[in-house]
Design an enzyme around this catalytic site. Structure first.
Site, PDB file in Angstrom:
ATOM      1  N   SER A 211       0.821  -1.210   0.000  1.00 55.69           N
ATOM      2  CA  SER A 211       0.000   0.000   0.000  1.00 55.69           C
ATOM      3  C   SER A 211       0.859   1.266   0.000  1.00 55.69           C
ATOM      4  CB  SER A 211      -0.916   0.000   1.227  1.00 55.69           C
ATOM      5  OG  SER A 211      -1.687  -1.177   1.256  1.00 55.69           O
TER       6      SER A 211
HETATM    7  N1  SAM Z   1      -0.300  -4.281   4.120  1.00 58.34           N
HETATM    8  C1  SAM Z   1       0.291  -4.915   2.985  1.00 58.34           C
HETATM    9  C2  SAM Z   1       1.653  -4.383   2.684  1.00 58.34           C
HETATM   10  O1  SAM Z   1       2.101  -3.462   3.362  1.00 58.34           O
HETATM   11  O2  SAM Z   1       2.279  -4.923   1.778  1.00 58.34           O
HETATM   12  C3  SAM Z   1      -0.578  -4.756   1.784  1.00 58.34           C
HETATM   13  C4  SAM Z   1      -1.458  -5.897   1.614  1.00 58.34           C
HETATM   14  S1  SAM Z   1      -2.293  -6.033   0.075  1.00 58.34           S
HETATM   15  C5  SAM Z   1      -2.996  -4.472  -0.233  1.00 58.34           C
HETATM   16  C6  SAM Z   1      -3.660  -7.041   0.622  1.00 58.34           C
HETATM   17  C7  SAM Z   1      -3.307  -8.465   0.960  1.00 58.34           C
HETATM   18  O3  SAM Z   1      -4.458  -9.111   1.497  1.00 58.34           O
HETATM   19  C8  SAM Z   1      -2.892  -9.307  -0.238  1.00 58.34           C
HETATM   20  O4  SAM Z   1      -1.624  -9.841  -0.012  1.00 58.34           O
HETATM   21  C9  SAM Z   1      -3.965 -10.387  -0.327  1.00 58.34           C
HETATM   22  O5  SAM Z   1      -3.472 -11.646  -0.771  1.00 58.34           O
HETATM   23  C10 SAM Z   1      -4.436 -10.453   1.109  1.00 58.34           C
HETATM   24  N2  SAM Z   1      -5.746 -11.066   1.311  1.00 58.34           N
HETATM   25  C11 SAM Z   1      -6.869 -10.931   0.583  1.00 58.34           C
HETATM   26  N3  SAM Z   1      -7.879 -11.635   1.123  1.00 58.34           N
HETATM   27  C12 SAM Z   1      -7.381 -12.233   2.244  1.00 58.34           C
HETATM   28  C13 SAM Z   1      -7.921 -13.084   3.252  1.00 58.34           C
HETATM   29  N4  SAM Z   1      -9.183 -13.489   3.243  1.00 58.34           N
HETATM   30  N5  SAM Z   1      -7.109 -13.482   4.240  1.00 58.34           N
HETATM   31  C14 SAM Z   1      -5.809 -13.094   4.299  1.00 58.34           C
HETATM   32  N6  SAM Z   1      -5.244 -12.290   3.375  1.00 58.34           N
HETATM   33  C15 SAM Z   1      -6.022 -11.855   2.367  1.00 58.34           C
END
Ligand code: SAM
Length: 215
Positions: free
Chosen positions: A64
């Site tokens: 993000s």
């Molecule tokens: N905070 C992170 C960073 O600093 O890199 C950004 C994360 S990214 C925007 C969102 C993440 O949520 C992705 O890696 C995606 O695979 C994960 N995700 C989506 N649905 C999910 C779920 N049900 N459980 C766990 N992770 C999930």
């Protein structure tokens, strides 16, 4: 790349992007000055690590924008003794920021390859207060509940009930809620009776995929 180059970039990120937009919690600012964001950004985008935008991390996912990570972190109002649950480990950058500010961090990611990569980086950087799990984070992580704070870093059609259930009284949950392409940032605080809900404006996240998210 020399370390002082990255330190300069980090200072510029904090003083030109975060503070002018209203980030003021001193502990949050110190964490952003400390954590090496570039370590979490895969090549070939590493040189842009401290830019004012999200970047790809593989598997169709993103790290993000720095300001969004800072805003969500500040909204969690973390105390040193807090135990925090993070849903969506992604690159692990937000996880490192949380680990600087709380006692224990429990992080859940549904894509194993991303979790393993983040784990490797975080271990190499020396973090010892992070617990990792592959799975559907919309179910929370019941074993270690309740949490003082919960952060969801993917957009959800509604707030997953298990996360509300796993929040301690007085605990804060920060989550983007909306449709697949645009959301609003919501903070829910658990009160003795019920929940207080606050809206912190528009945001755009990749979808939260799982039983209590998108199918
Ligand atoms: N905070 C992170 C960073 O600093 O890199 C950004 C994360 S990214 C925007 C969102 C993440 O949520 C992705 O890696 C995606 O695979 C994960 N995700 C989506 N649905 C999910 C779920 N049900 N459980 C766990 N992770 C999930």
């Amino acid at each position: 790349m020399k370390e002082d180059h990255w330190e300069k970039e980090r200072k510029a990120m904090v003083w030109e992007q975060l503070v002018p937009r209203g980030i003021k919690d001193e502990r949050v600012i110190q964490a952003f000055l400390k954590v090496p964001r570039h370590e979490f950004v895969p090549y070939p985008d590493r040189e842009d690590s401290y830019g004012d935008f999200p970047l790809p991390i593989g598997e169709g996912q993103t790290i993000s924008q720095p300001y969004m990570v800072a805003l969500m972190t500040e909204l969690l109002k973390l105390q040193e003794e807090d135990r925090v649950l993070e849903i969506g480990t992604g690159s692990g950058y937000q996880t490192a920021i949380l680990a600087e500010l709380a006692k224990e961090v429990y992080t859940v990611e549904r894509i194993e390859i991303l979790l393993e990569r983040a784990k490797k980086i975080l271990r190499r950087l020396g973090y010892k207060n992070i617990h990792f799990r592959v799975g559907d984070g919309t179910l929370g992580w019941e074993e270690f509940a309740p949490y003082n704070a919960i952060i969801v870093t993917a957009g959800s059609p509604e707030i997953p009930q298990p996360l509300l259930d796993q929040l301690e009284e007085g605990g804060r949950l920060v989550i983007p809620v909306g449709d697949r392409y645009s959301q609003v940032l919501i903070r829910v605080t658990r009160k003795r009776r019920g929940f207080k809900r606050e809206n912190f404006g528009p945001c755009v996240f990749v979808p939260l995929i799982g039983k209590f998210g998108w199918s």
